[in-house]
Write a protein that holds these residues in place. Sequence first.
Motif, PDB file in Angstrom:
ATOM      1  N   LEU A 147       0.837  -1.207   0.000  1.00  0.00           N
ATOM      2  CA  LEU A 147       0.000   0.000   0.000  1.00  0.00           C
ATOM      3  C   LEU A 147       0.870   1.254   0.000  1.00  0.00           C
ATOM      4  CD1 LEU A 147      -2.818  -1.086   2.501  1.00  0.00           C
ATOM      5  CD2 LEU A 147      -2.665  -1.479   0.032  1.00  0.00           C
ATOM      6  N   ASP A 148       1.992   1.172  -0.685  1.00  0.00           N
ATOM      7  CA  ASP A 148       2.955   2.271  -0.807  1.00  0.00           C
ATOM      8  C   ASP A 148       3.336   2.376  -2.278  1.00  0.00           C
ATOM      9  OD1 ASP A 148       5.196   3.938  -0.876  1.00  0.00           O
ATOM     10  OD2 ASP A 148       6.005   3.184   1.018  1.00  0.00           O
ATOM     11  N   ALA A 149       2.676   3.281  -2.984  1.00  0.00           N
ATOM     12  CA  ALA A 149       2.881   3.380  -4.425  1.00  0.00           C
ATOM     13  C   ALA A 149       4.313   3.758  -4.763  1.00  0.00           C
ATOM     14  CB  ALA A 149       1.907   4.401  -5.022  1.00  0.00           C
ATOM     15  N   ASP A 150       4.918   4.659  -3.986  1.00  0.00           N
ATOM     16  CA  ASP A 150       6.284   5.086  -4.284  1.00  0.00           C
ATOM     17  C   ASP A 150       7.264   3.921  -4.138  1.00  0.00           C
ATOM     18  OD1 ASP A 150       5.463   7.675  -4.794  1.00  0.00           O
ATOM     19  OD2 ASP A 150       5.856   8.375  -2.752  1.00  0.00           O
ATOM     20  N   ALA A 151       7.083   3.097  -3.110  1.00  0.00           N
ATOM     21  CA  ALA A 151       7.963   1.940  -2.926  1.00  0.00           C
ATOM     22  C   ALA A 151       7.808   0.964  -4.088  1.00  0.00           C
ATOM     23  CB  ALA A 151       7.660   1.248  -1.606  1.00  0.00           C
ATOM     24  N   GLU A 152       6.578   0.762  -4.527  1.00  0.00           N
ATOM     25  CA  GLU A 152       6.353  -0.147  -5.652  1.00  0.00           C
ATOM     26  C   GLU A 152       7.021   0.376  -6.923  1.00  0.00           C
ATOM     27  OE1 GLU A 152       2.592  -1.468  -8.416  1.00  0.00           O
ATOM     28  OE2 GLU A 152       2.378  -1.722  -6.246  1.00  0.00           O
ATOM     29  N   ILE A 153       6.861   1.645  -7.207  1.00  0.00           N
ATOM     30  CA  ILE A 153       7.461   2.225  -8.418  1.00  0.00           C
ATOM     31  C   ILE A 153       8.977   2.125  -8.356  1.00  0.00           C
ATOM     32  CG2 ILE A 153       7.802   4.379  -9.687  1.00  0.00           C
ATOM     33  CD1 ILE A 153       4.887   5.104  -8.861  1.00  0.00           C
ATOM     34  N   ALA A 154       9.547   2.367  -7.180  1.00  0.00           N
ATOM     35  CA  ALA A 154      11.005   2.295  -7.035  1.00  0.00           C
ATOM     36  C   ALA A 154      11.515   0.896  -7.351  1.00  0.00           C
ATOM     37  CB  ALA A 154      11.414   2.712  -5.626  1.00  0.00           C
ATOM     38  N   VAL A 155      10.834  -0.139  -6.862  1.00  0.00           N
ATOM     39  CA  VAL A 155      11.243  -1.515  -7.165  1.00  0.00           C
ATOM     40  C   VAL A 155      10.974  -1.827  -8.635  1.00  0.00           C
ATOM     41  CG1 VAL A 155      10.790  -3.949  -6.675  1.00  0.00           C
ATOM     42  CG2 VAL A 155      10.918  -2.308  -4.801  1.00  0.00           C
ATOM     43  N   ARG A 156       9.840  -1.397  -9.135  1.00  0.00           N
ATOM     44  CA  ARG A 156       9.483  -1.659 -10.538  1.00  0.00           C
ATOM     45  C   ARG A 156      10.562  -1.171 -11.501  1.00  0.00           C
ATOM     46  NH1 ARG A 156       4.062   1.181 -12.092  1.00  0.00           N
ATOM     47  NH2 ARG A 156       5.379   2.915 -12.754  1.00  0.00           N
ATOM     48  N   THR A 159       0.983  -5.189  -9.272  1.00  0.00           N
ATOM     49  CA  THR A 159       0.569  -4.392  -8.126  1.00  0.00           C
ATOM     50  C   THR A 159      -0.439  -5.174  -7.292  1.00  0.00           C
ATOM     51  OG1 THR A 159      -0.280  -2.275  -7.362  1.00  0.00           O
ATOM     52  CG2 THR A 159      -1.336  -3.189  -9.334  1.00  0.00           C
ATOM     53  N   GLY A 160      -0.204  -5.126  -5.984  1.00  0.00           N
ATOM     54  CA  GLY A 160      -1.169  -5.617  -5.017  1.00  0.00           C
ATOM     55  C   GLY A 160      -1.677  -4.466  -4.169  1.00  0.00           C
ATOM     56  N   ASP A 161      -1.523  -3.241  -4.683  1.00  0.00           N
ATOM     57  CA  ASP A 161      -1.877  -2.031  -3.949  1.00  0.00           C
ATOM     58  C   ASP A 161      -3.337  -1.691  -4.240  1.00  0.00           C
ATOM     59  OD1 ASP A 161      -2.218   0.523  -2.914  1.00  0.00           O
ATOM     60  OD2 ASP A 161      -0.165   1.131  -3.362  1.00  0.00           O
ATOM     61  N   ASP A 162      -4.209  -2.075  -3.332  1.00  0.00           N
ATOM     62  CA  ASP A 162      -5.641  -1.873  -3.527  1.00  0.00           C
ATOM     63  C   ASP A 162      -6.077  -0.443  -3.240  1.00  0.00           C
ATOM     64  OD1 ASP A 162      -6.622  -4.851  -3.869  1.00  0.00           O
ATOM     65  OD2 ASP A 162      -5.209  -4.848  -2.202  1.00  0.00           O
ATOM     66  N   PHE A 163      -5.126   0.428  -2.890  1.00  0.00           N
ATOM     67  CA  PHE A 163      -5.430   1.837  -2.666  1.00  0.00           C
ATOM     68  C   PHE A 163      -5.081   2.710  -3.875  1.00  0.00           C
ATOM     69  CE2 PHE A 163      -5.205   2.181   2.286  1.00  0.00           C
ATOM     70  CZ  PHE A 163      -6.229   1.263   2.386  1.00  0.00           C
ATOM     71  N   HIS A 164      -4.087   2.306  -4.668  1.00  0.00           N
ATOM     72  CA  HIS A 164      -3.536   3.202  -5.696  1.00  0.00           C
ATOM     73  C   HIS A 164      -3.390   2.524  -7.054  1.00  0.00           C
ATOM     74  CE1 HIS A 164      -1.632   4.305  -1.705  1.00  0.00           C
ATOM     75  NE2 HIS A 164      -2.262   5.414  -1.990  1.00  0.00           N
ATOM     76  N   TYR A 165      -4.189   1.506  -7.337  1.00  0.00           N
ATOM     77  CA  TYR A 165      -3.948   0.686  -8.527  1.00  0.00           C
ATOM     78  C   TYR A 165      -4.196   1.410  -9.836  1.00  0.00           C
ATOM     79  CZ  TYR A 165      -9.004  -0.091  -7.810  1.00  0.00           C
ATOM     80  OH  TYR A 165     -10.348   0.067  -7.590  1.00  0.00           O
ATOM     81  N   VAL A 166      -5.039   2.430  -9.832  1.00  0.00           N
ATOM     82  CA  VAL A 166      -5.376   3.083 -11.104  1.00  0.00           C
ATOM     83  C   VAL A 166      -4.137   3.699 -11.740  1.00  0.00           C
ATOM     84  CG1 VAL A 166      -6.757   4.864 -12.227  1.00  0.00           C
ATOM     85  CG2 VAL A 166      -7.758   3.495 -10.395  1.00  0.00           C
ATOM     86  N   GLY A 167      -3.400   4.506 -10.976  1.00  0.00           N
ATOM     87  CA  GLY A 167      -2.192   5.123 -11.509  1.00  0.00           C
ATOM     88  C   GLY A 167      -1.070   4.135 -11.721  1.00  0.00           C
TER      89      GLY A 167
END
Length: 423
Positions: A231-240, A251-259
């Motif tokens: 649930l941390d979009a910035d952390a996901e993007i950094a790893v991506r 993504t398993g981020d159910d808060f920010h999946y659209v972007g």
Amino acid sequence: MTALTLLDAQGGVASVALNAAPAFQKPRHPLASRVAYAAAHVVPKAHADNTPGEPAEIDWDATLAFRHHVWSWGLGVADAMDTAQRNMGLDPAATRELISRSAAEAASVGGKLVVGVNTDHVDEEHIPLDRVIDAYKQQLHQTEDAGAGVVLMASRHLARAAQSADDYRRVYREVLAAASTPVVLHWLGTAFDPSLAGYFGSDDSDAASQTLLEIIEDDPTKVQGVKMSLLDADAEIAVRRRLPGTARMFTGDDFHYVGLIEGDDLGHSDALLGAFSCLAPNASAAIQALDAGDVEGYRSILAPTEPLSQQVFAAPTYYYKTGVAFLSWLNGHQAAFQMVGGLHAARSLPHLSRIVELANASGALERPELAAARWHAMLTLNGVEPATTEAATAKDDVPDAAPAPEPAAPSASDPIDLSELPA
């Protein structure tokens, strides 16, 4: 105009207009621009002893029919994951049967399937690393024998036993070496499971990310992707941005999946989401828009669903499964609002009312009249009289409903050739 009764946290009753279901249409061809899995839930027998601690008694007809519903919209199914109540009511015997049955159903229609591999069949809370490795391998081989793809889930046993990042590297190195096909790694944050604190050797996401990337770099041929649920979009993007070209970010981020799914100039995330279990038609229609190069159409369909997902996954987040099953019941995919382990009681009526409100506003009610009838019956059962007036007032804090797509899309009755889904 039908009025939909809502209940606030103080017991107050209000009403809004019941919206028509959007005219989303099933894809004629496999979805192409994004890979998307819906993490599916399980439906228990309504007459079973669904109390905490009792073995799960699954309604296999309803449970498997729901997977066919997801496949029919062109999405893959991620099964036996936390959405299916792993570590929250789904016992090892039911998990094994779920995997074998889902794999057989997927093979029968060419549906895409990955399933969770964990160590949760071991009864002891504390076991040494060697036994963690053996437990992972046991489930890995059972899953491969069933013919399903593998998501190597975060293990509570590993979180307890590991003393350093090196311990994580060792366990994953040995388990990945035993895999016959590339797997998806899974990083589940503490919002979903507090017992996974310090996973990958650190509470600092940057340090833990470095360990995760080192595990992948050690043998990239064994890792097809990573599902991040922090649930941390910035952390996901950094790893991506640091993943090798052979690995996808799911993504398993159910808060920010659209972007995250839309992405940016440097890449995008694919999806492996519990939220998509609630939103298969919306998710499919949005990805169909991306396939057609219509980014604005994608946003207009999927963005209104994010507030709904945020409500379903609101703290305490690990009870999100209640909202998933609730929406399944409202949409007619199961006959009763029941869950393994009695978890249907984990959310309050006002919380569920807000789900109804946001689902109505975002086009996530597939059969609105049925959903309204079921919800109003539930209110009546709990001593709340639904509104009888046909007049309804809109609420300013609710997002607008998703617009219907253009009628040029293929008909909902047109079949999709699931055998052409991307590997």
